[in-house]
Design a protein around this motif. Structure first.
Motif, PDB file in Angstrom:
ATOM      1  N   ALA A 153       0.835  -1.210   0.000  1.00  0.00           N
ATOM      2  CA  ALA A 153       0.000   0.000   0.000  1.00  0.00           C
ATOM      3  C   ALA A 153       0.866   1.254   0.000  1.00  0.00           C
ATOM      4  O   ALA A 153       0.568   2.230  -0.702  1.00  0.00           O
ATOM      5  N   SER A 154       1.948   1.250   0.763  1.00  0.00           N
ATOM      6  CA  SER A 154       2.822   2.432   0.823  1.00  0.00           C
ATOM      7  C   SER A 154       3.524   2.674  -0.497  1.00  0.00           C
ATOM      8  O   SER A 154       3.728   3.825  -0.901  1.00  0.00           O
ATOM      9  N   LYS A 155       3.872   1.596  -1.194  1.00  0.00           N
ATOM     10  CA  LYS A 155       4.574   1.737  -2.467  1.00  0.00           C
ATOM     11  C   LYS A 155       3.623   2.155  -3.589  1.00  0.00           C
ATOM     12  O   LYS A 155       3.991   2.956  -4.461  1.00  0.00           O
ATOM     13  N   ALA A 156       2.412   1.624  -3.579  1.00  0.00           N
ATOM     14  CA  ALA A 156       1.419   2.073  -4.555  1.00  0.00           C
ATOM     15  C   ALA A 156       1.088   3.546  -4.337  1.00  0.00           C
ATOM     16  O   ALA A 156       0.900   4.307  -5.298  1.00  0.00           O
ATOM     17  N   ALA A 157       1.045   3.969  -3.075  1.00  0.00           N
ATOM     18  CA  ALA A 157       0.775   5.377  -2.764  1.00  0.00           C
ATOM     19  C   ALA A 157       1.898   6.270  -3.281  1.00  0.00           C
ATOM     20  O   ALA A 157       1.642   7.387  -3.769  1.00  0.00           O
ATOM     21  N   GLN A 158       3.134   5.817  -3.197  1.00  0.00           N
ATOM     22  CA  GLN A 158       4.254   6.586  -3.760  1.00  0.00           C
ATOM     23  C   GLN A 158       4.019   6.877  -5.239  1.00  0.00           C
ATOM     24  O   GLN A 158       4.262   7.990  -5.719  1.00  0.00           O
ATOM     25  N   GLN A 159       3.542   5.882  -5.949  1.00  0.00           N
ATOM     26  CA  GLN A 159       3.360   6.033  -7.387  1.00  0.00           C
ATOM     27  C   GLN A 159       2.201   6.974  -7.711  1.00  0.00           C
ATOM     28  O   GLN A 159       2.262   7.734  -8.682  1.00  0.00           O
ATOM     29  N   GLY A 160       1.161   6.934  -6.905  1.00  0.00           N
ATOM     30  CA  GLY A 160       0.079   7.891  -7.085  1.00  0.00           C
ATOM     31  C   GLY A 160       0.539   9.313  -6.828  1.00  0.00           C
ATOM     32  O   GLY A 160       0.196  10.241  -7.578  1.00  0.00           O
ATOM     33  N   PHE A 161       1.333   9.497  -5.807  1.00  0.00           N
ATOM     34  CA  PHE A 161       1.918  10.806  -5.511  1.00  0.00           C
ATOM     35  C   PHE A 161       2.778  11.283  -6.677  1.00  0.00           C
ATOM     36  O   PHE A 161       2.692  12.442  -7.117  1.00  0.00           O
ATOM     37  N   MET A 162       3.598  10.383  -7.195  1.00  0.00           N
ATOM     38  CA  MET A 162       4.522  10.721  -8.275  1.00  0.00           C
ATOM     39  C   MET A 162       3.782  11.229  -9.512  1.00  0.00           C
ATOM     40  O   MET A 162       4.185  12.223 -10.121  1.00  0.00           O
ATOM     41  N   ARG A 163       2.695  10.585  -9.857  1.00  0.00           N
ATOM     42  CA  ARG A 163       1.975  10.964 -11.078  1.00  0.00           C
ATOM     43  C   ARG A 163       1.331  12.348 -10.942  1.00  0.00           C
ATOM     44  O   ARG A 163       1.360  13.155 -11.874  1.00  0.00           O
ATOM     45  N   GLY A 164       0.740  12.604  -9.792  1.00  0.00           N
ATOM     46  CA  GLY A 164       0.175  13.930  -9.574  1.00  0.00           C
ATOM     47  C   GLY A 164       1.243  15.003  -9.532  1.00  0.00           C
ATOM     48  O   GLY A 164       1.088  16.084 -10.112  1.00  0.00           O
ATOM     49  N   ALA A 165       2.356  14.702  -8.860  1.00  0.00           N
ATOM     50  CA  ALA A 165       3.460  15.663  -8.764  1.00  0.00           C
ATOM     51  C   ALA A 165       4.034  15.967 -10.138  1.00  0.00           C
ATOM     52  O   ALA A 165       4.400  17.118 -10.435  1.00  0.00           O
ATOM     53  N   ALA A 166       4.115  14.957 -10.998  1.00  0.00           N
ATOM     54  CA  ALA A 166       4.684  15.153 -12.335  1.00  0.00           C
ATOM     55  C   ALA A 166       3.947  16.236 -13.099  1.00  0.00           C
ATOM     56  O   ALA A 166       4.558  17.051 -13.805  1.00  0.00           O
ATOM     57  N   LEU A 167       2.632  16.273 -12.954  1.00  0.00           N
ATOM     58  CA  LEU A 167       1.833  17.266 -13.660  1.00  0.00           C
ATOM     59  C   LEU A 167       2.080  18.679 -13.122  1.00  0.00           C
ATOM     60  O   LEU A 167       2.015  19.655 -13.874  1.00  0.00           O
ATOM     61  N   GLU A 168       2.377  18.779 -11.827  1.00  0.00           N
ATOM     62  CA  GLU A 168       2.574  20.094 -11.222  1.00  0.00           C
ATOM     63  C   GLU A 168       3.939  20.697 -11.520  1.00  0.00           C
ATOM     64  O   GLU A 168       4.090  21.922 -11.541  1.00  0.00           O
ATOM     65  N   ILE A 169       4.947  19.855 -11.748  1.00  0.00           N
ATOM     66  CA  ILE A 169       6.316  20.380 -11.875  1.00  0.00           C
ATOM     67  C   ILE A 169       6.883  20.279 -13.284  1.00  0.00           C
ATOM     68  O   ILE A 169       7.996  20.737 -13.535  1.00  0.00           O
ATOM     69  N   ALA A 170       6.113  19.730 -14.217  1.00  0.00           N
ATOM     70  CA  ALA A 170       6.632  19.552 -15.578  1.00  0.00           C
ATOM     71  C   ALA A 170       7.033  20.880 -16.205  1.00  0.00           C
ATOM     72  O   ALA A 170       8.066  20.972 -16.897  1.00  0.00           O
ATOM     73  N   ARG A 171       6.247  21.941 -15.986  1.00  0.00           N
ATOM     74  CA  ARG A 171       6.549  23.233 -16.603  1.00  0.00           C
ATOM     75  C   ARG A 171       7.731  23.937 -15.945  1.00  0.00           C
ATOM     76  O   ARG A 171       8.189  24.971 -16.431  1.00  0.00           O
ATOM     77  N   ASP A 172       8.203  23.381 -14.833  1.00  0.00           N
ATOM     78  CA  ASP A 172       9.396  23.928 -14.179  1.00  0.00           C
ATOM     79  C   ASP A 172      10.673  23.278 -14.698  1.00  0.00           C
ATOM     80  O   ASP A 172      11.764  23.554 -14.175  1.00  0.00           O
ATOM     81  N   GLY A 173      10.530  22.388 -15.677  1.00  0.00           N
ATOM     82  CA  GLY A 173      11.703  21.702 -16.200  1.00  0.00           C
ATOM     83  C   GLY A 173      12.163  20.555 -15.325  1.00  0.00           C
ATOM     84  O   GLY A 173      13.314  20.114 -15.421  1.00  0.00           O
ATOM     85  N   ILE A 174      11.254  20.059 -14.474  1.00  0.00           N
ATOM     86  CA  ILE A 174      11.596  19.001 -13.517  1.00  0.00           C
ATOM     87  C   ILE A 174      10.816  17.742 -13.879  1.00  0.00           C
ATOM     88  O   ILE A 174       9.606  17.800 -14.103  1.00  0.00           O
ATOM     89  N   THR A 175      11.505  16.615 -13.915  1.00  0.00           N
ATOM     90  CA  THR A 175      10.842  15.337 -14.134  1.00  0.00           C
ATOM     91  C   THR A 175      10.849  14.531 -12.840  1.00  0.00           C
ATOM     92  O   THR A 175      11.723  14.699 -11.981  1.00  0.00           O
ATOM     93  N   ILE A 176       9.875  13.636 -12.713  1.00  0.00           N
ATOM     94  CA  ILE A 176       9.808  12.732 -11.563  1.00  0.00           C
ATOM     95  C   ILE A 176       9.318  11.383 -12.063  1.00  0.00           C
ATOM     96  O   ILE A 176       8.273  11.289 -12.706  1.00  0.00           O
ATOM     97  N   ASN A 177      10.097  10.353 -11.812  1.00  0.00           N
ATOM     98  CA  ASN A 177       9.798   9.007 -12.278  1.00  0.00           C
ATOM     99  C   ASN A 177      10.125   7.988 -11.191  1.00  0.00           C
ATOM    100  O   ASN A 177      10.771   8.321 -10.189  1.00  0.00           O
ATOM    101  N   GLY A 178       9.684   6.761 -11.408  1.00  0.00           N
ATOM    102  CA  GLY A 178       9.926   5.717 -10.429  1.00  0.00           C
ATOM    103  C   GLY A 178      10.613   4.507 -11.023  1.00  0.00           C
ATOM    104  O   GLY A 178      10.344   4.130 -12.173  1.00  0.00           O
ATOM    105  N   VAL A 179      11.514   3.900 -10.261  1.00  0.00           N
ATOM    106  CA  VAL A 179      12.081   2.601 -10.610  1.00  0.00           C
ATOM    107  C   VAL A 179      11.439   1.559  -9.701  1.00  0.00           C
ATOM    108  O   VAL A 179      11.292   1.773  -8.499  1.00  0.00           O
TER     109      VAL A 179
END
Length: 256
Positions: A153-179
């Motif tokens: 559950a904690s790891k799936a939550a990380q990925q949900g956070f990551m996807r929402g964050a990606a949309l907020e910071i993309a225009r700042d030239g910042i990427t966020i991804n998961g391995v």
């Protein structure tokens, strides 16, 4: 390609295991690497062996995260890469789980990721550039395992956070991804013994367990300028572990 010279990277939980694999790969690509780990002695030992730098860091302590990041940015002229790798995976069945164990898992794995990502953003926004890589897991988003419902559950939550964050910071030239590692041959896994390791390897199409550098190399790719058009995505690194429909789908080793 994949030249990280003149870039500073922070790797949380980088003293051992997968974190060390990430540190080694980033250093090989030329990055200045700061190992930020709760175990300062282990971080200093790994730093001495890899040419990195060490800082003590508890990812659940926002004040300490803020202080360490400010110190790193001042000393090295900025922070271009963050690898949020710190995490725990204690096993507990549903009958053994209680509120405290559940909360501890989320405090470290999920909230810890949120804290370090939020605190690094001012430094990356200042340069309108940044690469954030989260070490998450196939467990939770792709697979499940008895005793690790809270971990999944904690790891799936990380990925949900990551996807929402990606949309907020993309225009700042910042990427966020998961391995998303599969079964990786870390110190904790080695302690289970050779018979256990061999049994695990037989369930993986590649017929071997992963090496921490397998994760490190993937994280390093996502940390490069060349990966700048990839954001909000996850990369499974598991030797094909999640592919078979049944054990019979795994081919036997080739006869020599």
């Amino acid at each position: 390609m994949f030249d990280l010279h003149n870039q500073t990277a922070i790797v949380t939980g980088g003293a051992a295991g997968i974190g060390r694999g990430i540190v080694e790969s980033l250093r090989e690509a030329g990055a200045t690497v700061i190992i930020a780990d709760l175990d300062l002695a282990a971080a200093e030992q790994t730093a001495a062996e890899t040419g990195a730098h060490a800082r003590e860091l508890d990812v659940t302590d926002r004040a300490q995260v803020r202080s360490v990041f400010a110190s790193v940015a001042e000393e090295f002229g900025g922070i271009q890469i963050l690898c949020s790798n710190a995490g725990v995976f204690p096993q507990a069945t549903l009958d053994e789980l209680d509120d405290e164990k559940w909360q501890q898992m989320f405090d470290i794995n999920t909230r810890g990721t949120f804290v370090v990502v939020q605190e690094v953003l001012p430094y990356m926004r200042r340069e309108r550039y940044g690469r954030i890589v989260i070490t998450t897991s196939i467990t939770g988003s792709h697979t499940g395992y008895p005793g690790w419902s809270h971990y999944g559950a904690s790891k799936a939550a990380q990925q949900g956070f990551m996807r929402g964050a990606a949309l907020e910071i993309a225009r700042d030239g910042i990427t966020i991804n998961g391995v998303l590692p599969g079964n990786i041959l870390t110190e904790g896994l080695r302690a289970q013994g050779e018979e256990y390791l061999a049994q695990m390897a037989r369930g993986i199409p590649a017929l071997r367990l992963g090496d921490p550098r397998d994760i490190g190399n993937a994280a390093t790719f996502l940390a490069t300028r060349e990966a700048g058009y990839i954001t909000g995505q996850t990369l499974v690194i598991d030797g094909g572990q999640i592919l078979p429909e049944s054990p019979e789908a795994i081919l036997p080793p080739h006869e020599e």
